[in-house]
Design a protein around this motif. Structure first.
Motif, PDB file in Angstrom:
ATOM      1  N   ASP A   9       0.985  -1.333   0.217  1.00 62.34           N
ATOM      2  CA  ASP A   9       0.046   0.207  -0.127  1.00 62.34           C
ATOM      3  C   ASP A   9       0.771   1.195  -0.138  1.00 62.34           C
ATOM      4  O   ASP A   9       0.581   2.296  -0.801  1.00 62.34           O
ATOM      5  CB  ASP A   9      -0.767   0.016   1.278  1.00 62.34           C
ATOM      6  CG  ASP A   9      -2.010  -1.000   1.034  1.00 62.34           C
ATOM      7  OD1 ASP A   9      -2.676  -1.064   0.224  1.00 62.34           O
ATOM      8  OD2 ASP A   9      -2.330  -1.486   2.325  1.00 62.34           O
ATOM      9  N   THR A  12       1.799   1.711  -3.431  1.00 57.86           N
ATOM     10  CA  THR A  12       1.132   2.494  -4.388  1.00 57.86           C
ATOM     11  C   THR A  12       0.630   3.758  -4.115  1.00 57.86           C
ATOM     12  O   THR A  12       0.226   4.683  -4.902  1.00 57.86           O
ATOM     13  CB  THR A  12      -0.293   1.319  -4.559  1.00 57.86           C
ATOM     14  OG1 THR A  12      -0.651   1.175  -3.142  1.00 57.86           O
ATOM     15  CG2 THR A  12       0.136  -0.023  -5.133  1.00 57.86           C
ATOM     16  N   ASP A  23      -3.182   3.425 -12.781  1.00 57.10           N
ATOM     17  CA  ASP A  23      -3.850   2.534 -12.356  1.00 57.10           C
ATOM     18  C   ASP A  23      -2.981   1.317 -11.582  1.00 57.10           C
ATOM     19  O   ASP A  23      -2.200   0.548 -12.418  1.00 57.10           O
ATOM     20  CB  ASP A  23      -4.748   1.707 -13.189  1.00 57.10           C
ATOM     21  CG  ASP A  23      -5.702   0.204 -12.454  1.00 57.10           C
ATOM     22  OD1 ASP A  23      -5.698   0.259 -11.366  1.00 57.10           O
ATOM     23  OD2 ASP A  23      -6.250  -0.345 -13.521  1.00 57.10           O
ATOM     24  N   THR A  24      -2.787   1.509 -10.371  1.00 52.87           N
ATOM     25  CA  THR A  24      -1.858   0.386  -9.787  1.00 52.87           C
ATOM     26  C   THR A  24      -2.283  -0.765  -9.058  1.00 52.87           C
ATOM     27  O   THR A  24      -1.844  -1.436  -8.449  1.00 52.87           O
ATOM     28  CB  THR A  24      -1.020   1.467  -8.353  1.00 52.87           C
ATOM     29  OG1 THR A  24      -2.043   1.741  -7.685  1.00 52.87           O
ATOM     30  CG2 THR A  24      -0.419   2.330  -9.032  1.00 52.87           C
ATOM     31  N   ALA A  25      -3.679  -1.070  -9.524  1.00 56.56           N
ATOM     32  CA  ALA A  25      -4.316  -2.331  -8.898  1.00 56.56           C
ATOM     33  C   ALA A  25      -3.375  -3.517  -9.385  1.00 56.56           C
ATOM     34  O   ALA A  25      -3.332  -4.321  -8.444  1.00 56.56           O
ATOM     35  CB  ALA A  25      -5.683  -2.525  -9.511  1.00 56.56           C
ATOM     36  N   ALA A  28      -0.563  -3.792  -6.973  1.00 55.06           N
ATOM     37  CA  ALA A  28      -0.933  -4.133  -5.725  1.00 55.06           C
ATOM     38  C   ALA A  28      -1.049  -5.696  -5.461  1.00 55.06           C
ATOM     39  O   ALA A  28      -0.969  -6.208  -4.420  1.00 55.06           O
ATOM     40  CB  ALA A  28      -2.282  -3.640  -5.447  1.00 55.06           C
ATOM     41  N   VAL A  29      -1.708  -6.167  -6.478  1.00 58.39           N
ATOM     42  CA  VAL A  29      -1.949  -7.797  -6.709  1.00 58.39           C
ATOM     43  C   VAL A  29      -0.458  -8.318  -6.608  1.00 58.39           C
ATOM     44  O   VAL A  29      -0.097  -9.183  -5.874  1.00 58.39           O
ATOM     45  CB  VAL A  29      -2.711  -8.178  -7.761  1.00 58.39           C
ATOM     46  CG1 VAL A  29      -2.642  -9.740  -8.081  1.00 58.39           C
ATOM     47  CG2 VAL A  29      -4.117  -7.755  -7.674  1.00 58.39           C
TER      48      VAL A  29
END
Length: 163
Positions: A9, A12, A23-25, A28-29
């Motif tokens: 977190d 990101t 879009d840092t999704a 994060a994954v």
């Protein structure tokens, strides 16, 4: 349900501060997957050291064990299963044979080939080591319910199929 922020977190959040359009999704994954894999790899390596083997050596002996009686595969089959070069496989086989955990014999069906077979000592060791490794993995999942473990398994299977 709110959860404490973790190191991923923080990363990101830093990206959002300097590049809010990103879009840092995915980061994060995969940042978490990489960190979990590293932590679990280290934990498994430590556990297998108790048995005098590395994680890579565990993989070779475990592959023979999983193959079922007579616990025999060719070096080529082992290499393909473990995604190793033949050179990398030879080094592991040499060490495991010297330790008495497996033996190599000529393949009766191919004069140029070899067969690798787990020894009784290797069979006993791998049965203990796999149980010990599962204890480490089970402990890592204690924060999840059985339903969450099943959901995570399904999601990771789906993700793996996509890559």
């Amino acid at each position: 349900m709110s959860q404490d922020k973790d190191a991923v977190d923080a990363i990101t959040d830093q990206w959002f501060a300097v590049r809010p359009e990103l879009d840092t999704a995915p980061m994060a994954v995969f940042g978490r997957i990489y960190r979990i894999a590293k932590a679990m790899g280290d934990a498994m390596e430590e556990r297998y050291q108790r048995f005098g083997i590395s994680r890579g050596e565990f993989d070779v002996v475990a592959t023979l064990r999983r193959s079922g009686d007579p616990y025999t595969l060719s070096p080529r089959q082992l290499s393909a299963t473990l995604m190793l070069t033949t050179g990398g496989m030879t080094g592991r086989l040499d060490k495991l044979e010297k330790a008495g955990l497996l033996c190599r014999k000529p393949d009766p069906h191919d004069r140029r080939g070899l067969q690798v077979t787990i020894t009784d000592r290797g069979l006993a060791l791998i049965d203990e080591a796999v149980t010990a490794g599962l204890e480490v993995q089970r402990a890592a999942l204690t924060g999840l319910t059985d339903e969450e473990v099943a959901q995570l398994t399904g999601l990771l299977r789906k993700l793996l199929a996509g890559v």
